[in-house]
Design an enzyme around this catalytic site. Structure first.
Site, PDB file in Angstrom:
ATOM      1  N   HIS A   1      50.139   9.768 -36.453  1.00 16.32           N
ATOM      2  CA  HIS A   1      51.201   9.445 -37.406  1.00 16.32           C
ATOM      3  C   HIS A   1      50.650   9.292 -38.821  1.00 16.32           C
ATOM      4  O   HIS A   1      51.247   9.757 -39.787  1.00 16.32           O
ATOM      5  CB  HIS A   1      51.885   8.139 -36.977  1.00 16.32           C
ATOM      6  CG  HIS A   1      53.086   7.796 -37.784  1.00 16.32           C
ATOM      7  ND1 HIS A   1      54.241   8.549 -37.762  1.00 16.32           N
ATOM      8  CD2 HIS A   1      53.335   6.779 -38.652  1.00 16.32           C
ATOM      9  CE1 HIS A   1      55.145   8.017 -38.567  1.00 16.32           C
ATOM     10  NE2 HIS A   1      54.619   6.956 -39.115  1.00 16.32           N
TER      11      HIS A   1
ATOM     12  N   ASP B   1      51.580  12.134 -32.464  1.00 14.86           N
ATOM     13  CA  ASP B   1      52.173  11.008 -33.196  1.00 14.86           C
ATOM     14  C   ASP B   1      52.720  10.002 -32.186  1.00 14.86           C
ATOM     15  O   ASP B   1      53.670  10.286 -31.454  1.00 14.86           O
ATOM     16  CB  ASP B   1      53.296  11.532 -34.093  1.00 14.86           C
ATOM     17  CG  ASP B   1      53.799  10.492 -35.078  1.00 14.86           C
ATOM     18  OD1 ASP B   1      53.885   9.301 -34.711  1.00 14.86           O
ATOM     19  OD2 ASP B   1      54.130  10.872 -36.220  1.00 14.86           O
TER      20      ASP B   1
ATOM     21  N   SER C   1      57.092   9.200 -42.940  1.00 14.27           N
ATOM     22  CA  SER C   1      57.708   8.266 -42.007  1.00 14.27           C
ATOM     23  C   SER C   1      59.073   7.788 -42.520  1.00 14.27           C
ATOM     24  O   SER C   1      59.970   8.597 -42.737  1.00 14.27           O
ATOM     25  CB  SER C   1      56.741   7.106 -41.741  1.00 14.27           C
ATOM     26  OG  SER C   1      57.110   6.393 -40.585  1.00 14.27           O
TER      27      SER C   1
END
Length: 273
Positions: A253, A224, A95
């Site tokens: 995610h 995601d 991320s």
């Protein structure tokens, strides 16, 4: 506890474990190095040296209120790499950590990086604009700011549902995973987390992706809900000179946690190629 005092006085907490080829993991917003536990134990058992750290303002690092940018995060990572004298490192970022990795590799690695892995990562740039018309609207990030400022305790629990795909029909919801996310988030400083939203949503890493020539593995879940795949991994893979893309139907995610056997296997295959 192991800590490094950076040039600006910020204390960075880190874990340096094992012996062998070096892997360095960079966590996502608003978490800590603990989010990599499923990877840490796997790669330690495979004979790697594993380095993780809590980003400034996050986890057990100093809760300072300054310089919460991707640029600073990458510079901090460089100080830690040089302090530990790490060489031929594979950098792995999830991320926001993926943005930190690609900026670090492009600008600060000084030949110390061997490969990189971007997992559910933010590059090239998340926010919608004239140059990025299929990006995420600014209103989404403004809501994250408002919730972080005024409702952080509850918001950090509620966010785990889309983060792990626990809002999908038939999901195997694990309360312990949610509580661990919440725990990590609330260890960090609210100012760092608030300012970090701008960092992860508005930093344009297009030129970093274009400039990097080491092998880069891009992993992304097709479901995601936090960093949409079409605006991130699909574009990143096209910009990289030496990139490899793997996508996963239905993965969320937070797939390094929920789908760690698959993710770990694919990382291992890439770093041993």
């Amino acid at each position: 506890m192991s800590t490094l005092t950076l040039k600006d006085g910020t204390e960075i907490f880190y874990k340096d474990q094992g012996q062998g080829p070096v892997l360095m993991f960079h966590h996502g917003w608003p978490l800590s190095s603990d989010d990599w536990d499923a990877q840490v134990i796997f790669f330690l058992q495979k004979g790697y040296r594993v380095v993780t750290h809590d980003r400034r303002g996050h986890g057990r690092s100093s809760q300072n209120i300054y310089n919460h940018t991707i640029e600073q995060y990458a510079s901090d990572a460089a100080e830690l790499v040089e302090f530990l004298d790490l060489k031929d490192v594979v950098h792995i970022g999830h991320s926001t950590g993926g943005g930190e990795v690609i900026r670090y590799v492009n600008k600060y690695s000084n030949g110390r990086a061997k490969k990189a892995v971007l997992i559910s990562a933010i590059p090239p740039v998340m926010v919608k604009s004239e140059n990025n018309p299929d990006g995420v609207p600014m209103e989404v990030f403004d809501n994250i700011r408002e919730q972080t400022m005024n409702n952080r305790n509850q918001f950090y629990y509620d966010l785990t549902f889309p983060f792990y795909g626990y809002n999908r029909e038939g999901a195997d919801v694990k309360d312990g995973v949610q509580r661990n996310w919440w725990r990590q988030g609330l260890m960090g400083g609210i100012v760092a987390h608030y300012d970090g939203i701008k960092a992860f949503s508005e930093t344009d890493l297009t030129e970093d992706l274009k400039a990097v020539d080491i092998p880069v593995l891009v992993l992304h879940g097709e479901d995601d809900q936090i960093v949409p795949i079409e605006n991130s991994a699909i574009k990143s893979a096209k910009l990289l000179k030496n990139g490899k893309l793997i996508t996963y139907p239905g993965f969320p995610h937070g797939m390094p946690t929920t789908e760690h056997p698959t993710i770990n296997k694919d990382i291992l295959a890439f770093i041993t190629e």
